[in-house]
Design an enzyme around this catalytic site. Structure first.
Site, PDB file in Angstrom:
ATOM      1  N   THR A 246      76.903 135.270  41.319  1.00  0.00           N
ATOM      2  CA  THR A 246      77.368 134.237  40.724  1.00  0.00           C
ATOM      3  C   THR A 246      77.700 134.143  39.444  1.00  0.00           C
ATOM      4  O   THR A 246      78.191 135.471  38.855  1.00  0.00           O
ATOM      5  CB  THR A 246      76.168 132.996  41.097  1.00  0.00           C
ATOM      6  OG1 THR A 246      76.433 131.977  40.849  1.00  0.00           O
ATOM      7  CG2 THR A 246      74.850 133.667  40.108  1.00  0.00           C
ATOM      8  N   LYS A 250      81.779 136.590  39.153  1.00  0.00           N
ATOM      9  CA  LYS A 250      82.535 136.491  40.106  1.00  0.00           C
ATOM     10  C   LYS A 250      84.075 137.090  40.259  1.00  0.00           C
ATOM     11  O   LYS A 250      84.478 137.785  41.314  1.00  0.00           O
ATOM     12  CB  LYS A 250      82.824 135.080  41.037  1.00  0.00           C
ATOM     13  CG  LYS A 250      81.401 134.266  41.365  1.00  0.00           C
ATOM     14  CD  LYS A 250      81.707 133.151  41.929  1.00  0.00           C
ATOM     15  CE  LYS A 250      80.325 132.523  42.652  1.00  0.00           C
ATOM     16  NZ  LYS A 250      80.495 131.377  43.305  1.00  0.00           N
ATOM     17  N   ASP A 286      82.153 131.900  49.747  1.00  0.00           N
ATOM     18  CA  ASP A 286      82.236 130.395  49.391  1.00  0.00           C
ATOM     19  C   ASP A 286      83.510 129.987  49.946  1.00  0.00           C
ATOM     20  O   ASP A 286      83.354 128.633  50.336  1.00  0.00           O
ATOM     21  CB  ASP A 286      82.742 130.282  47.754  1.00  0.00           C
ATOM     22  CG  ASP A 286      81.372 130.704  46.669  1.00  0.00           C
ATOM     23  OD1 ASP A 286      80.249 130.327  47.427  1.00  0.00           O
ATOM     24  OD2 ASP A 286      81.812 131.058  45.609  1.00  0.00           O
ATOM     25  N   GLY A 318      87.440 123.172  38.606  1.00  0.00           N
ATOM     26  CA  GLY A 318      86.735 124.585  38.240  1.00  0.00           C
ATOM     27  C   GLY A 318      86.931 125.404  39.173  1.00  0.00           C
ATOM     28  O   GLY A 318      87.917 125.520  40.172  1.00  0.00           O
ATOM     29  N   GLY A 319      85.967 126.443  39.305  1.00  0.00           N
ATOM     30  CA  GLY A 319      86.042 127.585  40.389  1.00  0.00           C
ATOM     31  C   GLY A 319      85.590 126.910  41.830  1.00  0.00           C
ATOM     32  O   GLY A 319      86.436 127.570  42.665  1.00  0.00           O
ATOM     33  N   ALA A 320      84.940 126.068  41.970  1.00  0.00           N
ATOM     34  CA  ALA A 320      84.545 125.454  43.407  1.00  0.00           C
ATOM     35  C   ALA A 320      85.844 124.743  43.764  1.00  0.00           C
ATOM     36  O   ALA A 320      86.100 124.935  44.868  1.00  0.00           O
ATOM     37  CB  ALA A 320      83.382 124.706  43.515  1.00  0.00           C
ATOM     38  N   LEU A 401      80.153 118.684  47.081  1.00  0.00           N
ATOM     39  CA  LEU A 401      79.953 120.369  47.157  1.00  0.00           C
ATOM     40  C   LEU A 401      78.486 120.551  46.624  1.00  0.00           C
ATOM     41  O   LEU A 401      77.835 121.409  46.895  1.00  0.00           O
ATOM     42  CB  LEU A 401      80.819 121.034  46.290  1.00  0.00           C
ATOM     43  CG  LEU A 401      82.245 121.141  46.610  1.00  0.00           C
ATOM     44  CD1 LEU A 401      82.919 122.207  45.854  1.00  0.00           C
ATOM     45  CD2 LEU A 401      82.410 121.440  48.157  1.00  0.00           C
ATOM     46  N   TYR A 403      74.671 120.643  46.356  1.00  0.00           N
ATOM     47  CA  TYR A 403      73.546 120.704  47.400  1.00  0.00           C
ATOM     48  C   TYR A 403      72.150 120.535  47.112  1.00  0.00           C
ATOM     49  O   TYR A 403      71.425 120.322  48.001  1.00  0.00           O
ATOM     50  CB  TYR A 403      73.509 122.184  48.116  1.00  0.00           C
ATOM     51  CG  TYR A 403      73.074 123.364  47.232  1.00  0.00           C
ATOM     52  CD1 TYR A 403      74.003 124.143  46.843  1.00  0.00           C
ATOM     53  CD2 TYR A 403      71.786 123.489  46.926  1.00  0.00           C
ATOM     54  CE1 TYR A 403      73.874 125.284  45.711  1.00  0.00           C
ATOM     55  CE2 TYR A 403      71.507 124.510  46.036  1.00  0.00           C
ATOM     56  CZ  TYR A 403      72.262 125.422  45.584  1.00  0.00           C
ATOM     57  OH  TYR A 403      71.882 126.350  44.511  1.00  0.00           O
ATOM     58  N   GLY A 424      77.032 119.343  50.563  1.00  0.00           N
ATOM     59  CA  GLY A 424      77.233 120.663  50.199  1.00  0.00           C
ATOM     60  C   GLY A 424      76.273 121.567  50.826  1.00  0.00           C
ATOM     61  O   GLY A 424      76.337 122.745  50.584  1.00  0.00           O
TER      62      GLY A 424
HETATM   63  P1  NAP Z   1      82.842 124.649  37.113  1.00  0.00           P
HETATM   64  O1  NAP Z   1      83.811 125.980  37.389  1.00  0.00           O
HETATM   65  O2  NAP Z   1      82.009 124.741  35.817  1.00  0.00           O
HETATM   66  O3  NAP Z   1      83.624 123.408  36.950  1.00  0.00           O
HETATM   67  C1  NAP Z   1      83.358 122.259  36.910  1.00  0.00           C
HETATM   68  C2  NAP Z   1      84.406 121.423  37.244  1.00  0.00           C
HETATM   69  O4  NAP Z   1      83.666 119.883  36.842  1.00  0.00           O
HETATM   70  C3  NAP Z   1      85.287 121.202  35.993  1.00  0.00           C
HETATM   71  O5  NAP Z   1      86.491 120.687  36.264  1.00  0.00           O
HETATM   72  C4  NAP Z   1      84.550 120.235  34.965  1.00  0.00           C
HETATM   73  O6  NAP Z   1      85.581 119.688  34.055  1.00  0.00           O
HETATM   74  C5  NAP Z   1      83.847 119.247  35.692  1.00  0.00           C
HETATM   75  N1  NAP Z   1      82.870 118.417  34.998  1.00  0.00           N
HETATM   76  C6  NAP Z   1      81.630 118.947  34.635  1.00  0.00           C
HETATM   77  N2  NAP Z   1      80.951 118.219  33.966  1.00  0.00           N
HETATM   78  C7  NAP Z   1      81.836 117.053  34.125  1.00  0.00           C
HETATM   79  C8  NAP Z   1      81.584 115.599  33.754  1.00  0.00           C
HETATM   80  N3  NAP Z   1      80.420 115.267  33.325  1.00  0.00           N
HETATM   81  N4  NAP Z   1      82.312 114.705  34.181  1.00  0.00           N
HETATM   82  C9  NAP Z   1      83.411 114.951  34.869  1.00  0.00           C
HETATM   83  N5  NAP Z   1      83.967 116.006  35.066  1.00  0.00           N
HETATM   84  C10 NAP Z   1      82.924 117.188  34.799  1.00  0.00           C
HETATM   85  O7  NAP Z   1      81.788 124.594  38.336  1.00  0.00           O
HETATM   86  P2  NAP Z   1      82.176 124.792  39.741  1.00  0.00           P
HETATM   87  O8  NAP Z   1      81.465 126.475  40.152  1.00  0.00           O
HETATM   88  O9  NAP Z   1      83.498 124.543  40.110  1.00  0.00           O
HETATM   89  O10 NAP Z   1      80.937 124.038  40.592  1.00  0.00           O
HETATM   90  C11 NAP Z   1      81.126 122.787  40.522  1.00  0.00           C
HETATM   91  C12 NAP Z   1      80.186 122.018  41.664  1.00  0.00           C
HETATM   92  O11 NAP Z   1      80.187 122.610  42.914  1.00  0.00           O
HETATM   93  C13 NAP Z   1      78.721 122.244  41.070  1.00  0.00           C
HETATM   94  O12 NAP Z   1      77.981 121.042  41.341  1.00  0.00           O
HETATM   95  C14 NAP Z   1      78.273 123.327  41.916  1.00  0.00           C
HETATM   96  O13 NAP Z   1      76.714 123.436  42.352  1.00  0.00           O
HETATM   97  C15 NAP Z   1      78.881 123.175  43.281  1.00  0.00           C
HETATM   98  N6  NAP Z   1      79.017 124.280  44.178  1.00  0.00           N
HETATM   99  C16 NAP Z   1      78.491 124.210  45.503  1.00  0.00           C
HETATM  100  C17 NAP Z   1      78.473 125.181  46.159  1.00  0.00           C
HETATM  101  C18 NAP Z   1      78.040 125.155  47.563  1.00  0.00           C
HETATM  102  O14 NAP Z   1      77.767 126.373  48.205  1.00  0.00           O
HETATM  103  N7  NAP Z   1      77.589 124.163  48.169  1.00  0.00           N
HETATM  104  C19 NAP Z   1      79.298 126.524  45.880  1.00  0.00           C
HETATM  105  C20 NAP Z   1      80.125 126.213  44.630  1.00  0.00           C
HETATM  106  C21 NAP Z   1      79.877 125.602  43.868  1.00  0.00           C
HETATM  107  P3  NAP Z   1      86.072 120.628  32.586  1.00  0.00           P
HETATM  108  O15 NAP Z   1      87.007 121.565  33.207  1.00  0.00           O
HETATM  109  O16 NAP Z   1      86.865 119.327  32.020  1.00  0.00           O
HETATM  110  O17 NAP Z   1      84.857 120.917  31.943  1.00  0.00           O
END
Ligand code: NAP
Length: 461
Positions: A246, A250, A286, A318-320, A401, A403, A424
């Protein structure tokens, strides 16, 4: 009687307290090496006439020179010796576990030693200590109140000692029930979650439940690490059979991977590694998990794609969100639009995949087949939040996404206005099942994994 503090006054108090405890009927005394050295061998021998004595060494900073510390302990005849250091990297756990093997093999010392590491990174040594011959191990009687269950041993940002006798200590129920610490044989197959932080994950509950359900001799450990080079060496020494990856590793983990599948190549990132004859092989569940979840949601066979005119909007960049683009692409979806709070970041993200963008406040003007929410807004503990207002939820189906909680406010709002919803948690469980199968070659016990996830999430305050 553990004496924290230095100086002759504190040592005297420690000696006095030990003697009082023995006189009061205490059967087992834990005496710091500093107190033993200041009291002298005769005083320790006198204590041993009324109670069994553990002479203990603690390093609250690092793990170093453990054999010198062991020599210091051995100068005092005792019933047990305790060697406890602080893990700052994963190989510190290996040091202590290997030391246990050596000490137990030394003439007359079998069953006399306790050794493990403090600190969040030291959790593997606490879990594995008994299996490697530690006479016993310490655990908190109960989990610290109001802690997130999977972080009961690691409340990052909080007082690390809250409810615990030492940093990184696990509670007794977690040690026994989740990790089966008392029943692990020395050669148990070791898996775990590599990351920094790792305490937020429900993966420990889910994977350990899967091993238990399949009656497999395996355990899934929290592997907190920031130094990948050290982790590579530690993985050989444990030895690890596989691990999840994680944030923030990654992408960086690919430097150590010798074989990667198509999902990893498409994403430029891996979340799962298995060890085959010493070689590291990687996949990305993922993405594979997302593809499988969407196939199931839309009733698609492995040969079918999404309809030609299928249109999706992704909220977040972001990454997801990256994984979503790749998964939707693999399902034949070419009409993807991206939005997010930072227009410049969203534009950069969209350019890298040749996608269109839309402003957040324009959401609602157009209807999509699918809206995927890929930001953390609405995640525990902020369950009352939704990034989108009802009028912006402009899709026949909404996939959040997040969970934790399994049903976010966004999903409730979407359902209230007639959209189909996908949680999610479904994706998390699908990808966890794929990890299990990638590591073990056996079918994952999905029902038990789902129950474990639900019970873990239900414990959240
Ligand atoms: P990440 O790489 O940190 O990206 C987060 C994204 O959300 C970025 O675009 C960020 O914008 C935006 N963001 C963060 N805080 C915000 C806010 N207050 N208002 C508006 N936009 C906001 O995180 P990630 O890995 O992509 O994960 C995103 C979500 O997916 C998380 O909730 C994670 O738990 C979930 N997820 C779930 C699974 C699953 O198996 N279900 C797997 C992976 C991820 P900026 O770039 O402007 O900061």
């Amino acid at each position: 009687m553990r004496q924290v503090g230095a100086g002759s006054k504190a040592r005297w108090r420690g000696r006095w307290a030990s003697r009082c405890a023995a006189q009061a009927g205490c059967r087992l005394l834990d005496l710091e090496i500093e107190s033993a050295e200041s009291a002298g061998a005769d005083a320790v021998a006198e204590l041993r006439r009324t109670a069994a004595v553990i002479i203990s060494f603690h390093d609250f900073q690092v793990t170093r020179a453990i054999r010198a510390a062991a020599r210091r302990l051995r100068r005092f005849p005792a019933d047990y010796y305790k060697l406890v250091t602080t893990a700052t990297r994963q190989s510190d756990n290996c040091e202590l576990l290997e030391f246990l093997g050596e000490a137990n093999a030394a003439p007359g010392e079998a069953g006399k030693w306790l050794a493990f590491c403090m600190g969040e990174a030291g959790a593997p040594s606490r879990i594995l200590a008994l299996s490697r011959g530690s006479a016993f191990v310490y655990a908190a009687a109960a989990a610290p109140a109001a802690a997130e269950p999977s972080t009961r041993w690691s409340r990052a940002g909080d007082d690390p000692m809250q409810g615990l006798a030492a940093p990184g200590q696990l509670d007794c129920a977690t040690l026994r029930e989740r990790y089966r610490a008392e029943r692990l044989p020395p050669r148990t197959a070791l898996y775990g979650l590599l990351g920094c932080p790792v305490g937020h994950s429900i993966g420990g509950a889910v994977h350990n439940a899967a091993f238990r359900a399949r009656r497999m001799d395996a355990v899934y450990l929290p592997l907190l690490a920031s130094d990948l080079k050290d982790f590579r060496r530690a993985a050989e020494r444990y030895p690890l059979a596989g691990f999840s990856v994680t944030i923030p590793h990654k992408q960086a983990i690919l430097r150590y991977v010798e074989r990667a599948d198509t999902w990893v190549k498409l994403a430029g990132a891996a979340n799962t590694v298995r060890v085959r004859r010493g070689r590291w092989e990687a996949t990305n569940t993922d993405i594979a998990g997302m593809v499988t979840s969407l196939r199931k949601f839309y009733g698609l066979s492995t040969r079918q794609s999404l309809p030609n005119r299928f249109q999706a909007v992704i909220v977040g960049a972001g990454g997801a969100a990256r994984a979503v683009v790749i998964a939707l692409g693999a399902l034949g979806c070419g009409n993807i639009v991206v939005t997010g709070r930072d227009p410049a970041k969203v534009r950069r993200f969209a350019r890298s995949f040749h996608l269109e963008t839309i402003a957040m406040d324009e959401l609602g003007r157009e209807r999509f087949d699918l809206l995927v929410h890929a930001t953390p807004v609405g995640m525990w503990p902020n369950r009352a939040e939704s990034l989108l207002q009802p009028k912006q939820i402009c899709a026949h189906a909404v996939f959040d996404l997040i969970y934790n909680p399994p049903e976010t406010l966004l999903l409730r709002l979407a359902r209230a206005q007639g959209s189909r919803t996908l949680s999610g948690l479904e994706m998390f469980l699908t990808q966890a099942a794929q990890q299990f199968e990638y590591w073990t070659g056996e079918q994952a016990p999905l029902r038990q994994m789902s129950q474990a996830a639900q019970s873990e999430l239900a414990l959240m305050p």
